[in-house]
Design a protein around this motif. Structure first.
Motif, PDB file in Angstrom:
ATOM      1  N   UNK A 100       0.909  -1.130   0.111  1.00 20.34           N
ATOM      2  CA  UNK A 100       0.010   0.036   0.184  1.00 20.34           C
ATOM      3  C   UNK A 100       0.963   1.106  -0.077  1.00 20.34           C
ATOM      4  N   UNK A 101       0.687   2.038  -1.030  1.00 19.03           N
ATOM      5  CA  UNK A 101       1.439   3.402  -0.918  1.00 19.03           C
ATOM      6  C   UNK A 101       0.673   4.456  -0.599  1.00 19.03           C
ATOM      7  N   UNK A 102       1.238   5.117   0.389  1.00 25.23           N
ATOM      8  CA  UNK A 102       0.505   6.339   0.954  1.00 25.23           C
ATOM      9  C   UNK A 102       1.210   7.654   0.388  1.00 25.23           C
ATOM     10  N   UNK A 103       0.352   8.704   0.307  1.00 24.12           N
ATOM     11  CA  UNK A 103       0.860   9.993  -0.016  1.00 24.12           C
ATOM     12  C   UNK A 103       0.594  10.941   1.051  1.00 24.12           C
ATOM     13  N   UNK A 104       1.263  12.186   0.743  1.00 17.04           N
ATOM     14  CA  UNK A 104       1.363  13.005   1.950  1.00 17.04           C
ATOM     15  C   UNK A 104      -0.283  13.681   2.070  1.00 17.04           C
ATOM     16  N   UNK A 105      -1.116  13.562   1.331  1.00 18.19           N
ATOM     17  CA  UNK A 105      -2.416  14.089   1.191  1.00 18.19           C
ATOM     18  C   UNK A 105      -3.388  12.959   1.675  1.00 18.19           C
ATOM     19  N   UNK A 106      -2.674  11.996   2.221  1.00 19.45           N
ATOM     20  CA  UNK A 106      -3.512  10.582   2.378  1.00 19.45           C
ATOM     21  C   UNK A 106      -4.323   9.876   1.589  1.00 19.45           C
ATOM     22  N   UNK A 107      -4.084  10.185   0.290  1.00 12.83           N
ATOM     23  CA  UNK A 107      -4.305   9.296  -0.855  1.00 12.83           C
ATOM     24  C   UNK A 107      -3.486   8.085  -0.699  1.00 12.83           C
ATOM     25  N   UNK A 108      -4.069   6.920  -1.021  1.00 15.29           N
ATOM     26  CA  UNK A 108      -3.253   5.736  -1.243  1.00 15.29           C
ATOM     27  C   UNK A 108      -3.488   4.883  -2.123  1.00 15.29           C
ATOM     28  N   UNK A 109      -2.970   3.744  -2.721  1.00 13.21           N
ATOM     29  CA  UNK A 109      -3.227   2.950  -3.653  1.00 13.21           C
ATOM     30  C   UNK A 109      -2.664   1.628  -3.063  1.00 13.21           C
ATOM     31  N   UNK A 110      -3.147   0.453  -3.557  1.00 10.09           N
ATOM     32  CA  UNK A 110      -2.517  -0.703  -3.594  1.00 10.09           C
ATOM     33  C   UNK A 110      -1.927  -1.219  -4.857  1.00 10.09           C
ATOM     34  N   UNK A 111      -0.325  -1.531  -4.740  1.00 10.23           N
ATOM     35  CA  UNK A 111       0.048  -2.149  -5.814  1.00 10.23           C
ATOM     36  C   UNK A 111       0.215  -3.730  -5.812  1.00 10.23           C
ATOM     37  N   UNK A 112      -0.484  -4.319  -6.518  1.00  9.37           N
ATOM     38  CA  UNK A 112      -0.483  -5.890  -6.345  1.00  9.37           C
ATOM     39  C   UNK A 112       1.010  -6.265  -6.432  1.00  9.37           C
ATOM     40  N   UNK A 113       1.026  -7.737  -5.909  1.00 10.25           N
ATOM     41  CA  UNK A 113       2.251  -8.211  -6.136  1.00 10.25           C
ATOM     42  C   UNK A 113       2.854  -8.574  -7.251  1.00 10.25           C
ATOM     43  N   UNK A 114       1.981  -8.894  -8.123  1.00 15.93           N
ATOM     44  CA  UNK A 114       2.253  -9.134  -9.673  1.00 15.93           C
ATOM     45  C   UNK A 114       2.770  -8.043 -10.214  1.00 15.93           C
TER      46      UNK A 114
END
Ligand SMILES: Nc1nc2c(c(=O)[nH]1)N[C@H]1C(S)=C(S)[C@@H](COP(=O)(O)O)O[C@H]1N2
Ligand SMILES: [Mo]
Length: 171
Positions: A100-114
């Motif tokens: 899970x990548x989190x940004x300074x503005x609290x946006x986040x996204x999951x980058x799958x293992x593949x």
């Protein structure tokens, strides 16, 4: 006194052998400059409590790439450079898995293992050779290899293109 000198040098040799041979749970440099990335999760190479923290030069020593491409966020071709996401995770001793990548503005996204394993994703530290200021989506931004596979140029991957990265949680 030769005996003492011999004992001392033996001791030093054994100590050096230990330093070289015994895997160090904290085999990650300490940042000398400002911390630009925090990795959390189950890590085998931490340097700040249970976390792994990086400054810019630690990230730029890892294997990575420089790529010139078009993105939805830039006008015209832009050059991005930085370490591979998988190299950063390996430096922290994260297990293979989604992040899970989190940004300074609290946006986040999951980058799958593949994606981590199969795609040459970088954490861009520079655009057109310059360190990225927060106002230019810095200090770090996920860049997918849109140049290698145009099928990635979709909303799915744009949404994973987190900029102003603050931290990564390894699962
Ligand atoms: N830090 C940060 N990164 C982000 C976002 C965001 O809000 N904050 N939005 C994501 C989404 S959902 C998309 S589609 C792309 C493009 O966002 P934009 O259309 O607002 O430029 O950036 C992604 N990265
Ligand atoms: Mo989006």
């Amino acid at each position: 006194m030769p005996m003492i000198r011999y004992a001392a040098s033996l001791f030093v040799s054994l100590w050096m052998a230990c330093v070289v041979l015994v895997p160090d749970a904290r085999a990650l440099d300490m940042p000398k400059g400002p911390v630009v990335l925090i990795i959390e999760g189950e890590l085998s190479h931490s340097n700040s409590g249970k976390k792994a923290v990086f400054d810019l030069s630690m990230l730029e020593m890892l294997s990575g790439r420089k790529v010139t491409l078009e993105t939805p966020w830039t006008k015209g071709p832009t050059t991005y450079s930085g370490p591979y996401l998988r190299a950063v995770l390996a430096a922290a001793g994260a297990k293979a898995g989604a992040v899970t990548i989190r940004a300074l503005n609290d946006y986040s996204a999951v980058i799958p293992a593949e994606d981590v394993a199969n795609l040459d994703i970088i954490l861009a530290t520079r655009t057109d050779g310059k360190a990225m200021q927060v106002r230019d989506k810095g200090p770090l931004m996920v860049i997918y290899p849109f140049d290698k596979d145009s099928a990635l140029y979709t909303e799915t991957y744009f949404a994973r293109s987190v900029w102003q990265i603050k931290s990564i949680e390894a699962q």
